[in-house]
Design an enzyme around this catalytic site. Structure first.
Site, short mmCIF file in Angstrom:
data_model
loop_
_atom_site.label_atom_id
_atom_site.label_comp_id
_atom_site.label_asym_id
_atom_site.label_seq_id
_atom_site.Cartn_x
_atom_site.Cartn_y
_atom_site.Cartn_z
N CYS A 106 0.78 -1.08 0.02
CA CYS A 106 0.04 0.03 0.13
C CYS A 106 0.94 1.29 0.05
CB CYS A 106 -0.82 0.16 1.19
SG CYS A 106 -0.07 0.07 2.70
N ASP A 511 -9.52 -24.68 -12.58
CA ASP A 511 -8.70 -25.45 -11.93
C ASP A 511 -8.56 -25.41 -10.60
OD1 ASP A 511 -6.24 -26.91 -12.02
OD2 ASP A 511 -5.28 -25.18 -11.47
N ASP A 699 -3.99 -21.45 -12.84
CA ASP A 699 -2.77 -20.84 -12.21
C ASP A 699 -1.52 -21.30 -12.66
OD1 ASP A 699 -2.82 -22.94 -10.60
OD2 ASP A 699 -1.93 -21.95 -9.05
#
Lengths: 801, 64
Positions: A106, A511, A699
């Site tokens: 951040c 997946d 992925d």
């Protein structure tokens, strides 16, 4: 005064029971999960930077305990032969380097880094780019060394990798600056010309002195010249490229419209006749450039993923020579060199193992969460990490020949390719332009024979009024707005067609590992099998696994705070560990290993990863089961997708029991287990033959061909680079809920594109006959063209809300 | 309306200055990071200097 918290104040991970890592921050005692996080927090507080915790909006990354060896390795970065590849020396001692910062979550992280590093004596400049996580560092080498700075960054919990910024970064920066300058010239020009145009339109109605009118025209011309010659040059060069290749792309009508309208206005101004269209020319240029600028931003952001791959490679390697070991920069390695790779080190080149036995973590390439056992003769890949024990390898492939480099090239190529659907759109535009030119010629021929004096102006108003501006803006404007709002959510669109196709998806395939589940193992069950209870077994297991780097071992070791010390440890790589705890000898590891020499056998537990704790005679004490946990938001996201009328299916390479369990929990009825990538591809093909539009979410590297086979593919941001490279979209946020959101936005975008196209076509159909018949004065054509473009843009902007 | 013959060229000069200023901003890297500065302004570098925020006094106040 402090309530016991169950999550680490620094990184947000659960704090193990009875943890004693505490620190006072912002006036309260805070619990920490590990000594690493505590050390980092301590460094931040000591530096007077505890405001960081007030400002940050995300938890920090879990700090790794900094091993002294690792810090010693940083000292290697001071060696001139290594610095040559990434450091620029300005003056005598002033040096400059680019760093990739890992762990920035951040804006407060940026603040913390800049404040901490900037305050070190000798650091001249340290600025962090929040959007790209890159930092620029300038320092005085006579006062501070690079390694000291890297060490300071490590102390506050971030990892900095020096990298060679020459390759892509400079190119991107140039491209971006160029686009911004073009946009600015067009924007300022459009505003000014529009102001004058309002005057001219008003003059048309209320009457205006001829001198003043000419003056306005000349000023408009003066402003429009840089807009056309500088800002719009990309369209002209693009159109020229298209023509040379003998095809009509979208740049051709755009260039034609800008060129002819400008030429006609120029003629009108010089010859004191007809009408001028400088306002339309400049505004149209500005709109199109703005769209392309946003598109470029998204593409560059995806492209930076390729650059991140460099951090997988270590900078230094240990070479074995006749006289012993020497540490050399990776750039100086040659084929046939023999290298020693210590446990925990990255492998610098592709090679073959010549001595040693260990397991290698290939998760960055394959997405496989468990390390793979390797021994003499096996090949290892650059960028993977040696986990357990030292390995000697012989270098076979280096630098650009490695698998890692080829993945990077794939990524580069994938990003520069134009998607098939965009090509179709170009072809349609080509037909449209061809038809338009034909109509214009017919109109010209007709008027030439009937009223030659008016012919030129009528043909011009036909060309202007039918200018495909609205048509050529219709799709890109909506796509840009949708892409922008998705990027803010952390959904990156890397291919132009992704949104269009996503809106039509009828079947979404998932997946399992790393997609529906988090891809991280966690301890799900402890089954005591002998006289010891659950807690006792965990204590012994944690003691035995303290020194091991294997992920399963790390998990077990973290279960207990301050376990007893184990001695006489003997590790068998890929199998398990034997050791003495509190006077008794135990074994832990695979069931085959732990139970050797006894008659016991455990029936294979359904697809879970497991470890068995046994006595040294092989009498089982406990079985530990590990599994991948389902992502917390998965269930809600699946429901949203189902409500959107999309059929869901799981395609997994995992065992049926595990897949069935996950499917049941998520409310998905269709699932297939035990599939190889080829099976998955076949399953997709079968669905596609049934007229289904298939979306695939995955992925790993093994998913890459499957992702490429689906109509639209989404890769998880935590997944491998190769999967991301072959996917059309990347869920950077890793939140499955954003996938459902993306589908909604895509559908809305499709609706808006349709409205826009309908409007643009309707407008052209009405305007063309009127213009051809000579009913439309050219100034009306200009207003009509501008408003139709504006309506399309404003309609598209509804998407970004 | 003759004043326009002066005012419009004057406007052009201003336009030129605006374009030049923008070019300068691009060149000096002000557009390299469009997200960071928006957050950066919220971080108070001078926080510890404000009397009631001095670290030692904050401890006396206890947590807020």
């Amino acid at each position: 005064m402090s309530k016991p918290q169950d999550s680490c104040y620094h990184c947000g991970l659960p704090v193990p029971e009875g943890s004693h890592y505490q620190l006072e921050i912002l006036g309260q005692k805070r619990n920490m999960c590990c000594p690493g996080c505590k050390a980092v927090a301590q460094a931040i507080v000591d530096g007077g930077l505890s405001d960081f915790y007030k400002h940050r909006t995300e938890n920090s990354a879990t700090a790794k305990t900094t091993v002294p060896e690792l810090l010693d390795e940083l000292a290697l970065y001071d060696r001139p032969e290594l610095q040559r590849s990434f450091v620029i020396s300005d003056e005598a001692n002033i040096k400059q380097a680019a760093l990739i910062l890992e762990g920035i979550v951040c804006a407060a992280c940026v603040w913390l880094n800049e404040r901490h590093v900037g305050s070190l004596p000798g650091v001249l400049e340290f600025s962090v780019n929040y959007a790209t996580h890159r930092a620029l560092l300038r320092w005085d080498d006579s006062q501070i060394h690079l390694s000291d700075i890297l060490r300071e960054i490590a102390a506050i919990g971030y990892i900095a990798h020096p990298f060679d910024s020459g390759r892509q970064e400079q190119l991107y920066k140039k491209e971006r600056a160029m686009a911004l300058r073009r946009l600015a010239v067009a924007g300022f020009g459009a505003m000014q010309v529009m102001m004058l145009a309002v005057g001219l339109y008003a003059g048309e109605h209320y009457g205006m002195a001829e001198n003043m009118k000419q003056f306005f025209r000349w000023v408009s011309l003066f402003i429009a010249i840089p807009v056309v010659l500088y800002s719009a040059r990309t369209f002209f060069s693009g159109a020229w490229g298209d023509l040379k290749r003998r095809r009509l792309g979208m740049d051709v009508p755009v260039a034609l419209a800008i060129g002819s309208a400008f030429a006609a206005s120029l003629y009108a101004t010089v010859s004191h006749s007809g009408e001028v269209y400088f306002d339309s020319v400049t505004m149209f240029t500005f709109f199109l450039l703005a769209g392309r600028f946003l598109e470029m931003g998204a593409r560059q952001r995806a492209g930076q993923a390729a650059e991140e791959l460099v951090k997988l490679l270590p900078a230094m390697a240990t070479r074995l020579t006749n006289s012993g070991e020497e540490v050399v920069p990776v750039g100086e390695l040659a084929h046939g060199d023999q290298l020693r790779i210590k446990p925990g080190d990255g492998i610098p080149a592709d090679g073959r193992i010549i001595a040693g036995q260990s397991s290698v973590d290939e998760s960055l390439l394959t997405g496989e969460s468990l390390p793979i056992a390797k021994s003499v003769g096996d090949t290892v890949t650059a960028g993977t990490v040696n986990v357990e024990s030292p390995l000697d390898i012989e270098v076979e492939k280096l630098g650009e020949e490695t698998v890692l480099a080829s993945i990077r090239r794939l990524l580069d190529r994938a990003l520069s390719e134009k998607p098939a659907i965009a090509l179709v759109a170009d072809r349609v535009a080509g037909w449209f332009v061809g038809g338009l030119l034909l109509v214009a010629m017919l109109v010209a021929a007709y008027w030439y024979f009937h009223a030659p004096a008016q012919a030129f102006w009528i043909v011009l108003s036909v060309l202007v009024v039918t200018c495909p501006c609205a048509l050529s803006l219709a799709t890109p404007a909506a796509m840009t707005a949708a892409t922008g709002s998705l990027t803010r959510l952390g959904v990156l669109t890397t291919r132009g067609h992704a949104l269009e196709t996503l809106a039509q998806v009828s079947h979404m395939l998932f997946d399992k590992t790393g997609t529906l589940t988090s891809g991280r193992l966690s301890l799900t069950e402890v089954r005591p099998l002998g006289e010891l209870d659950r807690k006792g077994c965990l204590r012994i297991a944690a003691a035995l696994e303290q020194a091991s780097e294997h992920p399963v071992a790390r998990l077990l070791a973290q279960q207990v705070v301050a376990p007893p010390r184990a001695s006489e440890l003997v590790a068998t790589p890929g199998q398990g560990i034997e050791g003495t705890v509190e006077g008794l000898r135990y074994r832990i590891g695979r069931s085959g290993y732990a139970l050797t020499g006894s008659g016991y056998a455990l029936e294979a537990s359904s697809g879970f990863s497991h470890a068995v704790l046994a006595t040294s005679e092989g009498r089982p004490l406990a079985e530990f089961l590990f599994s991948d946990v389902i992502r917390p938001e998965a269930k809600a996201s699946m429901q949203q997708l189902q409500q959107a009328g999309i059929e869901l299916q799981i395609l997994s390479g995992d065992q049926p029991q595990v897949v069935a369990q996950v499917a049941r929990e998520l409310g998905i009825t269709a699932w297939q287990a035990g599939l190889s990538p080829a099976d998955k591809l076949a399953a997709i093909k079968q669905l596609q033959q049934g007229q289904a539009v298939v979306g695939m979410v995955g992925d790993g590297v093994n998913d890459a061909p499957v992702l490429a086979g689906a109509e639209v593919s989404v890769a998880m941001g935590s997944g491998t680079q190769l999967a991301q490279a072959s996917a059309d979209m990347v869920l950077l946020s890793g939140q499955l809920t954003h996938l459902a959101k993306a589908v909604m936005v895509a559908r809305k975008a499709r609706a808006i594109v349709r409205q826009n196209l309908a409007w643009a076509i309707l407008y052209n159909l009405v305007a063309l006959p009127l213009a051809a018949a000579g009913f439309i004065a050219p100034w009306m054509a200009a207003i009509g063209m501008s408003t139709s473009s504006l309506i399309v843009v404003v309609n598209a902007l509804r998407l970004s809300r | 309306m003759d004043i326009l013959y002066l005012l419009i060229p004057l406007g052009l000069v201003l336009l030129g200055i605006a374009v030049w200023a923008f070019m300068w901003a691009v060149k000096s890297g002000q557009f390299d990071d469009l997200e960071g500065p928006a957050h950066r302004i919220l971080m108070d570098d001078d926080d510890p200097k404000i009397p009631q925020n001095k670290p030692d006094e904050r401890l006396k106040d206890g947590p807020r």
